[in-house]
Design a protein around this motif. Structure first.
Motif, PDB file in Angstrom:
ATOM      1  N   ASN A 273       0.827  -1.214   0.000  1.00 37.10           N
ATOM      2  CA  ASN A 273       0.000   0.000   0.000  1.00 37.10           C
ATOM      3  C   ASN A 273       0.862   1.265   0.000  1.00 37.10           C
ATOM      4  O   ASN A 273       0.542   2.256  -0.673  1.00 37.10           O
ATOM      5  N   GLN A 274       1.976   1.232   0.738  1.00 40.49           N
ATOM      6  CA  GLN A 274       2.860   2.393   0.776  1.00 40.49           C
ATOM      7  C   GLN A 274       3.454   2.681  -0.597  1.00 40.49           C
ATOM      8  O   GLN A 274       3.465   3.831  -1.062  1.00 40.49           O
ATOM      9  N   LYS A 291      -5.145   1.035 -10.597  1.00 44.60           N
ATOM     10  CA  LYS A 291      -6.017   0.375  -9.632  1.00 44.60           C
ATOM     11  C   LYS A 291      -5.185  -0.581  -8.791  1.00 44.60           C
ATOM     12  O   LYS A 291      -4.169  -1.115  -9.246  1.00 44.60           O
ATOM     13  N   LYS A 292      -5.650  -0.829  -7.588  1.00 48.80           N
ATOM     14  CA  LYS A 292      -4.971  -1.803  -6.741  1.00 48.80           C
ATOM     15  C   LYS A 292      -5.992  -2.617  -5.963  1.00 48.80           C
ATOM     16  O   LYS A 292      -7.101  -2.151  -5.678  1.00 48.80           O
ATOM     17  N   SER A 293      -5.615  -3.816  -5.619  1.00 47.99           N
ATOM     18  CA  SER A 293      -6.424  -4.692  -4.785  1.00 47.99           C
ATOM     19  C   SER A 293      -5.476  -5.424  -3.847  1.00 47.99           C
ATOM     20  O   SER A 293      -4.700  -6.285  -4.282  1.00 47.99           O
ATOM     21  N   TYR A 329      -2.528  -2.312 -12.995  1.00 48.24           N
ATOM     22  CA  TYR A 329      -3.274  -2.943 -11.911  1.00 48.24           C
ATOM     23  C   TYR A 329      -2.302  -3.666 -10.981  1.00 48.24           C
ATOM     24  O   TYR A 329      -1.485  -4.482 -11.412  1.00 48.24           O
ATOM     25  N   LEU A 330      -2.368  -3.358  -9.707  1.00 55.38           N
ATOM     26  CA  LEU A 330      -1.545  -3.986  -8.673  1.00 55.38           C
ATOM     27  C   LEU A 330      -2.429  -4.859  -7.804  1.00 55.38           C
ATOM     28  O   LEU A 330      -3.469  -4.403  -7.317  1.00 55.38           O
ATOM     29  N   SER A 422      -7.590  -9.754   8.621  1.00 53.91           N
ATOM     30  CA  SER A 422      -8.894  -9.589   7.975  1.00 53.91           C
ATOM     31  C   SER A 422      -8.864 -10.288   6.644  1.00 53.91           C
ATOM     32  O   SER A 422      -7.815 -10.528   6.083  1.00 53.91           O
ATOM     33  N   SER A 423     -10.046 -10.671   6.141  1.00 54.57           N
ATOM     34  CA  SER A 423     -10.123 -11.363   4.858  1.00 54.57           C
ATOM     35  C   SER A 423     -10.723 -10.499   3.757  1.00 54.57           C
ATOM     36  O   SER A 423     -10.954 -10.962   2.661  1.00 54.57           O
ATOM     37  N   LYS A 424     -11.013  -9.237   4.097  1.00 52.50           N
ATOM     38  CA  LYS A 424     -11.591  -8.359   3.099  1.00 52.50           C
ATOM     39  C   LYS A 424     -10.509  -7.713   2.255  1.00 52.50           C
ATOM     40  O   LYS A 424      -9.365  -7.634   2.658  1.00 52.50           O
ATOM     41  N   GLN A 425     -10.869  -7.251   1.082  1.00 55.34           N
ATOM     42  CA  GLN A 425      -9.951  -6.589   0.188  1.00 55.34           C
ATOM     43  C   GLN A 425     -10.272  -5.110   0.162  1.00 55.34           C
ATOM     44  O   GLN A 425     -11.420  -4.699   0.313  1.00 55.34           O
ATOM     45  N   GLU A 426      -9.208  -4.310  -0.024  1.00 55.10           N
ATOM     46  CA  GLU A 426      -9.349  -2.871  -0.173  1.00 55.10           C
ATOM     47  C   GLU A 426      -9.078  -2.529  -1.629  1.00 55.10           C
ATOM     48  O   GLU A 426      -8.068  -2.939  -2.184  1.00 55.10           O
TER      49      GLU A 426
END
Length: 429
Positions: A273-274, A291-293, A329-330, A422-426
């Motif tokens: 993320n950084q 975009k990133k995930s 896309y990352l 956590s198992s969620k994606q940002e």
């Protein structure tokens, strides 16, 4: 690198010797078994010609001296054989068991009936854990069946095979031990050459930085006195380019030495993320979409500094060679079996259909040979090679793929034994 080369040297040398041993032992075993079966067939032929009896005189033809094993009346006495003769008229069977002790006349009759039902002139039959070769000969009013215990001949062949395997294993172990002990001495010239190369790159890098600093200072002084011109601007660009190239060389040399890389459990999601935030504005300013995930809380065992550098190299490469107004896309996520962490960087690359992607990891390789060094977005052909070295030091794998006009660099690193937060994606754009 030297350690890897030494291991490869030992492995390939051992495999080469193993192949030679297998070839030699296999050839000797094959010839031995062939000669054993040839010996069995020859004895059966002799006994069958004499209706299960030893011939009174042995007189081989000149051709048989070279094509078949030679026997004498004395040598034939070492074999265990028996025969049975069936009279076709009265169906009476005459048994000869003078040269066998383990099979009774009644058993010989059963074996003979068993063989005759097969309607074959020769073959093998298994009886009481012993293999008997047989040969059937039809005479005018009689049928003669000769049996030979072939365990004696085959046991010799097995002994030769076992002895060859044993000697091969001992030779392989001794060779591997000696190779491990002396392999370092064997590749010492390569080690010295590699060390001199690294020292040269490091020393040359430091020596070159001094005149570049002087050139840069003189250029700035000239700009203060006469103002900025196209000449001074070009000089500063080339100085910056050379400085960056020298830093690449020094980083690559240090990376191969591996003394400063400390592997520890790091938060891959946080570092990703950084880096993404640092590159986001640069990519958007170039007119491309980013975009990133990133799956939060993914932990891996790596060096934090070099992992940051790894992502930076991939994003910088994607930004340079992405199509105008294309997409970058990352993605950072878990693998299918949740044992690995997958990092992928994808960018639009319409002209990449017929490109050899494996060559991207070669140093100084650039697919477009027409690009000039003055081109703003040109590269050095070193970044992806550094990325590959970093991934190898992490114990991971890097590969590239192309699909639907997009090229992807996919990195697989083993997941550290840490629980996910956590198992969620940002997802951000």
């Amino acid at each position: 690198m030297i350690r890897h080369f030494r291991e490869q040297f030992i492995i390939f040398s051992t495999c080469a010797l193993l192949l030679v041993i297998i070839t030699i032992v296999g050839s000797i075993s094959s010839v031995t078994y062939f000669r054993a079966h040839q010996e069995v067939n020859s004895i059966l032929m002799i006994l069958s010609k004499n209706e299960g009896k030893m011939p009174a005189r042995m007189s081989p033809s000149p051709l048989q001296i070279f094509t078949q094993p030679q026997f004498t009346r004395e040598s034939l006495s070492q074999y265990r054989y028996f025969s049975a003769t069936l009279n076709k008229q009265d169906q009476q069977m005459k048994v000869d068991d003078d040269h066998i002790l383990s099979v009774s006349p009644a058993e010989i009759q059963k074996l003979t009936q068993r063989v005759l039902k097969r309607h074959r002139t020769q073959g093998r039959v298994f009886y009481k854990q012993t293999v008997y070769a047989y040969r059937v000969k039809e005479i005018s009013k009689q049928t003669n069946v000769v049996f030979l215990d072939e365990s004696l001949m085959l046991s010799k062949a097995r002994e030769v095979t076992y002895l060859g395997i044993l000697l091969g294993i001992v030779s392989l172990l001794l060779y591997t031990t000696v190779l491990v002990l002396f392999s370092k001495s064997a590749i010492r010239p390569i080690i010295q050459a590699e060390r001199r190369q690294k020292e040269f790159i490091t020393n040359a890098g430091h020596e070159l930085k001094t005149p570049l600093s002087v050139i840069s200072a003189n250029t700035e002084m000239q700009e203060l006195m006469n103002g900025e011109t196209d000449l001074t601007r070009s000089t500063k660009e080339q100085v910056g380019r050379l400085t960056k190239l020298i830093n690449y060389f020094v980083s690559m040399a240090r990376l191969q030495e591996q003394p400063q890389m400390t592997l520890s459990v790091i938060n891959a999601s946080q570092i990703t993320n950084q880096v993404a935030e640092n590159f986001k504005n640069v990519i958007i300013q170039d007119g491309k979409h980013f975009k990133k995930s990133v799956t939060p809380g993914l932990m891996i065992k790596a060096d934090e500094h070099y992992f940051y550098e790894l992502i930076s190299i991939l994003l910088d490469n994607a930004n340079k060679y992405c199509d105008p107004h294309g997409d970058i896309y990352l993605n950072l996520r878990l693998g299918r079996r949740r044992k690995n962490v997958l990092l992928s960087v994808t960018n639009s690359f319409a002209a990449g259909k017929d490109i050899d992607y494996q060559r991207f990891f070669e140093r100084f390789y650039r697919e477009d040979k027409a690009r000039t060094i003055n081109e703003k977005k040109s590269g050095y052909g070193i970044g992806l090679s550094m990325a590959q070295s970093i991934v190898k030091n992490f114990g991971g794998q890097i590969k590239t793929s192309y699909s639907n006009g997009k090229i992807s660099f996919i990195i697989t690193i083993k997941r550290a034994n840490q629980k996910l937060n956590s198992s969620k994606q940002e997802e951000t754009q």
